[in-house]
Write an enzyme that holds these catalytic residues in place. Structure first.
Site, PDB file in Angstrom:
ATOM      1  N   ASP A 172       0.825  -1.382   0.172  1.00  9.97           N
ATOM      2  CA  ASP A 172      -0.064   0.059   0.124  1.00  9.97           C
ATOM      3  C   ASP A 172       1.020   1.278  -0.006  1.00  9.97           C
ATOM      4  OD1 ASP A 172      -2.057   1.740   0.500  1.00  9.97           O
ATOM      5  OD2 ASP A 172      -2.926   0.268   1.670  1.00  9.97           O
ATOM      6  N   ASP A 228      -3.130   4.783  -2.418  1.00 12.78           N
ATOM      7  CA  ASP A 228      -3.865   5.364  -1.398  1.00 12.78           C
ATOM      8  C   ASP A 228      -4.369   6.662  -2.019  1.00 12.78           C
ATOM      9  OD1 ASP A 228      -5.158   5.403   1.126  1.00 12.78           O
ATOM     10  OD2 ASP A 228      -4.131   7.220   1.546  1.00 12.78           O
ATOM     11  N   GLU A 257      -6.861   3.943  -5.230  1.00  9.92           N
ATOM     12  CA  GLU A 257      -8.175   4.116  -4.543  1.00  9.92           C
ATOM     13  C   GLU A 257      -8.512   5.447  -4.875  1.00  9.92           C
ATOM     14  OE1 GLU A 257      -9.481   4.481   0.090  1.00  9.92           O
ATOM     15  OE2 GLU A 257      -7.743   5.508  -0.662  1.00  9.92           O
ATOM     16  N   HIS A 272     -10.897  -1.657   5.167  1.00 10.19           N
ATOM     17  CA  HIS A 272     -10.673  -1.336   6.511  1.00 10.19           C
ATOM     18  C   HIS A 272     -11.055   0.252   6.843  1.00 10.19           C
ATOM     19  CE1 HIS A 272      -7.775   0.676   3.897  1.00 10.19           C
ATOM     20  NE2 HIS A 272      -7.550   1.613   4.920  1.00 10.19           N
ATOM     21  N   ASP A 273     -11.937   0.818   5.788  1.00  9.91           N
ATOM     22  CA  ASP A 273     -12.780   1.956   6.018  1.00  9.91           C
ATOM     23  C   ASP A 273     -14.298   1.741   6.059  1.00  9.91           C
ATOM     24  OD1 ASP A 273     -10.322   3.315   6.025  1.00  9.91           O
ATOM     25  OD2 ASP A 273     -10.418   3.624   3.812  1.00  9.91           O
TER      26      ASP A 273
HETATM   27  O1  TEU Z   1      -9.081   6.485   2.591  1.00  8.00           O
HETATM   28  C1  TEU Z   1      -9.350   7.350   1.584  1.00  8.00           C
HETATM   29  C2  TEU Z   1     -10.622   8.053   2.171  1.00  8.00           C
HETATM   30  O2  TEU Z   1     -10.967   9.101   1.685  1.00  8.00           O
HETATM   31  C3  TEU Z   1     -11.860   7.176   2.921  1.00  8.00           C
HETATM   32  O3  TEU Z   1     -11.647   5.981   2.987  1.00  8.00           O
HETATM   33  C4  TEU Z   1     -11.999   7.890   4.121  1.00  8.00           C
HETATM   34  O4  TEU Z   1     -11.271   7.461   5.027  1.00  8.00           O
HETATM   35  C5  TEU Z   1     -13.286   7.860   4.563  1.00  8.00           C
HETATM   36  O5  TEU Z   1     -14.406   7.292   3.312  1.00  8.00           O
HETATM   37  C6  TEU Z   1     -13.941   9.027   5.352  1.00  8.00           C
HETATM   38  O6  TEU Z   1     -15.129   8.727   5.676  1.00  8.00           O
HETATM   39  C7  TEU Z   1      -7.577   6.219   2.289  1.00  8.00           C
HETATM   40  C8  TEU Z   1      -7.458   5.140   3.386  1.00  8.00           C
HETATM   41  O7  TEU Z   1      -7.935   3.915   3.105  1.00  8.00           O
HETATM   42  C9  TEU Z   1      -7.876   5.379   4.847  1.00  8.00           C
HETATM   43  O8  TEU Z   1      -7.490   4.187   5.746  1.00  8.00           O
HETATM   44  C10 TEU Z   1      -6.681   6.558   5.286  1.00  8.00           C
HETATM   45  O9  TEU Z   1      -7.107   6.980   6.566  1.00  8.00           O
HETATM   46  C11 TEU Z   1      -6.859   7.574   4.209  1.00  8.00           C
HETATM   47  O10 TEU Z   1      -6.967   7.414   2.918  1.00  8.00           O
HETATM   48  C12 TEU Z   1      -5.723   8.786   4.582  1.00  8.00           C
HETATM   49  O11 TEU Z   1      -4.372   8.094   4.132  1.00  8.00           O
END
Ligand code: TEU
Length: 549
Positions: free
Chosen positions: A95, A196, A247, A321-322
């Protein structure tokens, strides 16, 4: 390895398996579970960041891209994991968090010390004359996206946490440094990269947004395709075996045609999130509304058909994970737990795209439902616990929202067995184990021939055995049906019908055509009730039918 026939398994190392009894998962823990992953049948493991980091955002705040956070292990542990995975035919996907670094990264520390070279690695701007930040953009984690630095009388941009300053991709030196990072990990034999929030790297106009939170000024920005093509040509594009996924935050489909085009100039595939905002109000996630099933189908079908028309490839998924756990979100984690988990898996795995499975999804793991703030660890949840109360919501209402939307719902320890800490660790885990691990766990799933785990094995296998699953076109069927999602896939002389009931009520679905002559490949009930043109679907029933002409 043909990525169109592959399945990717996502590991959140902190919550996967703890080998050294400190309550945090680690790389050796992952190595110890490779046989489990091989049995499941996955081809790639995407590991979320395990690089040196203060862990404000669980590793998405990188302090050093070249070294492993000692909490997760050592470079030797990584090399062992990589070797052992390769022995089992599994490849690693790392990642790469390149939109921002941690504020503890050497570059940012040098920037703060006033070194002009490194100040230009980040985005520093003067505030407005009235003393306000440069723009009214909101951080994705809540609050304004700019942080004031007194020493310079300037602000730096952080689209995420204040400890995650955004990198300045318009500076060619930044781009070259990041290319080096990719080449370093390629040198270690890594064959996959996930990037990311990579569509946020080309910022455009630094202006106030009177219509939204600022995202239209930094999402899919003007030089984004140029930057991805450059990264591709300078790094992973030189190795045809490497697969990549970007992403894409709040992206447009038109941009994804290019990001994930089969011409291979940018990335192999994209994650988009529109289908996971069907239980939001617009872009607002911190609300409670029932999910919109019609919208869910419409978005999925739209992406499926248009990406195919434009020769572009999707990553297909419900969980990461989000995101909250899908069985709690679009299924029924109570009475129809097993049926709905299998149905949701079927819908994703029979789509056109590379399926991603998030750890525990194959066990039907559910949301955590935490109701004490001390149980929440995620920076975004902790910020919103405060922000929502400041907006006037009573604490109890805030908990109800967190129970549904918090990212911690998916971050509880992997449920290996019914023991005290779910077999994840001997010590108290960094985040509480879901109490339902006594019932929902890998050990019991492995013993049951009819389990969700066994069903996921079959889903993964299906894509390898039937070209139509991997390559076929998709046609939505009866798109407006109130409770059924159905689609047809076709490839050469092969045809697949996937019919799924998303609700707890029986329904008779009229296919409008004969259902005879098909073989039933898979279903989540013992049999299927097909009669002439009609399918009788029990609660959350799904069926996959196949025919070759
Ligand atoms: O996530 C990007 C992101 O904008 C969303 O997943 C966000 O965390 C969520 O929708 C807000 O409601 C990526 C990663 O997957 C995440 O874990 C990180 O925190 C984020 O980028 C920052 O690097």
């Amino acid at each position: 390895m043909d990525f169109k026939k592959s399945a990717v398994y996502q590991i959140y190392p902190k919550s996967f398996c703890d080998s050294n009894g400190d309550g945090l998962g680690d790389l050796k823990g992952v190595t110890g579970k490779l046989d489990y992953l091989k049995e499941l049948g996955v081809d790639y493991i995407w590991m979320t960041p395990f690089f040196v980091s203060p862990q404000n955002d669980n590793g998405y705040d990188v302090e050093d891209y070249y070294n492993i956070d000692p909490r997760y292990g050592t470079m030797e542990d990584f090399e062992e994991l990589s070797r052992e995975a390769a022995k089992r035919g599994i490849r690693l996907m790392l990642d790469m968090v390149f939109n921002h670094t941690s504020d503890r990264h050497e570059w940012f520390q040098k920037a703060l010390s006033g070194d002009p070279k490194y100040k230009n690695f980040y985005i520093f701007k003067k505030g407005k004359d009235n003393g306000e930040p440069p723009t009214n953009w909101e951080s994705k984690f809540g609050g304004n996206a700019w942080k004031y630095v007194e020493k310079f009388d300037e602000y730096y941009l952080h689209l995420f946490d204040v400890s995650q300053p955004d990198l300045n991709w318009d500076n060619p030196e930044v781009r070259q440094e990041l290319q080096k990072v990719i080449r370093f990990w390629m040198g270690k034999g890594v064959k996959g990269f996930r990037f990311d929030v990579v569509n946020l790297i080309s910022k455009d106009r630094y202006e106030d947004d009177y219509e939204g939170d600022g995202r239209r000024f930094y999402t899919d920005g003007p030089r984004i395709h140029e930057y991805l093509q450059e990264l591709n040509a300078a790094t992973f594009g030189t190795d045809a075996e490497i697969i990549t996924v970007g992403e894409m935050s709040s992206t447009s489909m038109e941009n994804c045609y290019r990001y994930a085009s089969e011409d291979g100039r940018e990335l192999s595939m994209v994650f988009s999130f529109h289908h996971l905002k069907v239980d939001f109000v617009g872009n607002e996630k911190w609300v409670i509304v029932p999910y919109d099933f019609q919208k869910l189908k419409h978005i999925l079908f739209d992406w499926q058909t248009h990406m195919a028309e434009h020769h572009a490839w999707n990553a297909v998924f419900w969980c990461n994970h989000d995101q909250p756990r899908v069985v709690s979100r679009f299924g029924d984690e109570g009475r129809y737990w097993k049926e709905s988990a299998k149905m949701l898996g079927t819908v994703i795995h029979c789509l056109r795209g590379t399926p991603y499975i998030y750890q525990g999804e194959e066990l039907g793991m559910t949301n955590a439902h935490f109701d004490q703030i001390s149980q929440y660890k995620d920076v975004e949840s902790l910020n919103h616990f405060r922000i929502l109360q400041e907006k006037g919501l009573p604490e109890s209402a805030v908990y109800e929202i967190l129970k549904i939307h918090s990212r911690d719902n998916s971050r509880t320890p992997m449920q290996w067995d019914g023991g005290k800490y779910a077999g994840f660790s001997d010590a108290e885990p960094w985040i509480s184990v879901n109490p339902n691990h006594v019932r929902i766990n890998a050990e019991s799933e492995m013993q049951d021939d009819d389990s969700i785990f066994r069903y996921y094995q079959k889903l993964i296998r299906l894509r390898k055995d039937y070209d139509v699953v991997a390559y076929g076109d998709l046609e939505p069927l009866d798109e407006k049906h109130p409770s059924v999602m159905a689609y047809r896939r076709t490839w050469k002389d092969q045809e697949l019908l996937v019919i799924s009931n998303f609700y707890g009520k029986e329904v008779i679905w009229d296919a409008g055509r004969g259902l005879n002559g098909y073989t039933r490949l898979l279903g989540n009930y013992e049999d299927s009730r097909l009669n002439g043109t009609k399918a009788e679907l029990r609660p959350y029933e799904t069926v996959v039918l196949y025919r070759q002409s």
